[in-house]
Design an enzyme around this catalytic site. Sequence first.
Site, mmCIF file in Angstrom:
data_model
loop_
_atom_site.group_PDB
_atom_site.id
_atom_site.type_symbol
_atom_site.label_atom_id
_atom_site.label_comp_id
_atom_site.label_asym_id
_atom_site.label_seq_id
_atom_site.Cartn_x
_atom_site.Cartn_y
_atom_site.Cartn_z
ATOM 1 N N CYS A 1 -10.388 -4.651 0.830
ATOM 2 C CA CYS A 1 -10.545 -3.201 0.934
ATOM 3 C C CYS A 1 -11.402 -2.808 2.125
ATOM 4 C CB CYS A 1 -11.164 -2.644 -0.348
ATOM 5 S SG CYS A 1 -12.853 -3.217 -0.656
ATOM 6 N N CYS B 1 -7.296 4.914 3.416
ATOM 7 C CA CYS B 1 -7.626 5.334 2.055
ATOM 8 C C CYS B 1 -8.836 4.561 1.537
ATOM 9 C CB CYS B 1 -6.418 5.112 1.140
ATOM 10 S SG CYS B 1 -6.635 5.770 -0.533
ATOM 11 N N CYS B 2 -8.838 3.239 1.748
ATOM 12 C CA CYS B 2 -9.974 2.414 1.323
ATOM 13 C C CYS B 2 -11.248 2.841 2.048
ATOM 14 C CB CYS B 2 -9.700 0.941 1.593
ATOM 15 S SG CYS B 2 -8.540 0.152 0.452
ATOM 16 N N CYS C 1 -2.436 0.822 -5.929
ATOM 17 C CA CYS C 1 -2.330 -0.351 -5.053
ATOM 18 C C CYS C 1 -2.517 -1.666 -5.797
ATOM 19 C CB CYS C 1 -3.345 -0.236 -3.919
ATOM 20 S SG CYS C 1 -3.054 1.173 -2.835
#
Length: 261
Positions: free
Chosen positions: A238, A131-132, A215
Site C-alpha cells: 500500500c 487511493c492508498c 481491493c
Amino acid sequence: MAEPARQIDVIDARPLFTQGQADALNARFEGVDTLTMLKTVFAEGLAGNVGVVSSFGTESAVLLDLVAKADKAIPVIFVDTQKMFAETLNYRDTLVARLGFTNSSVVAPDAAVLAKKDETGLRWSYDPDGCCEIRKVEPMKRAKASLDAWISGRKAFQSVTRQNLPRFEVEDGRLKINPLGDWTKTDLEAYFEAEQLPRHPLEAQGYLSIGCEPCTSKVLPGEDPRAGRWRGWDKVECGIHSPISPIPVIDPEDPANLPAF
C-alpha cells in the site's frame, strides 16, 4: 591572554535512529524469543516513544497478543481508510477489548483531501496507488509523527517482497520493529491455538490477507498469501511499508549541518 576559540553552533539534523543502532539491536536480540525481546525493549525504553500499527487482519492477533503481554499501555494505531470490511472493524473492537489495551486510536483520511481527490469514492478502481496514498499512507504519516519507533506485523513468508526481514530497521529516521519477521505460518497457527485467539471472520472464506474491501479478493490454493491484494494490478504494497536503505552517520562538520548564517 588569547580568547577561547568561538564554538560554532551545529544544528543536529541526524535521525532519531541510525542504521548502526538498528544493527546493534539486531545483534543484541539475536536468538532471543519475541516476547522477551518486546518486554526488554519496552522496559528499557530502547525504542523511545513507540506504538504498534495494526491492520487487524488475519494474522494480527498474534502480534497484538504479544505486545499486550509485554505492555498493555503501548499505543495501538489503526488506519480506517473508510473502505474497510465491516468484519475488520468488528474484529478490531473484539481484539482491543479481549487483549485489554488501554490506548487504542483510529486515524482516518482527511475529509477535504477525499473531497478533492476522490469525490466519487472510486479512485481505487483506476488509481490504486493514489487511493492508498490519500486513504492510508498520509493518515499513517500523521499518526507516526509523534513516534520515535513503530511496530509492524510484517513477516518474511508473506511475500517475496518481504524476505530477509530484520527485527530492527530504520525508516525515515524512525526505528521500525518487525517482531514476527522470522515467524512461519506454522508458528502463527501454533500460537493461535495455544492462546485460543479469535480469528478474523473472513479468513475461513479464503481471505488470507485483508485490506480495503474493493481491493481484496480470496486467495486460491497454492497462491502467495498476499495474492488477493490488488489483484490484476502491478502492486504489492500500500505504501506504508517501503524498501529500507541504510542511513549514513552524519558528520557534524558536514556543510549541511553547519549554521545557515
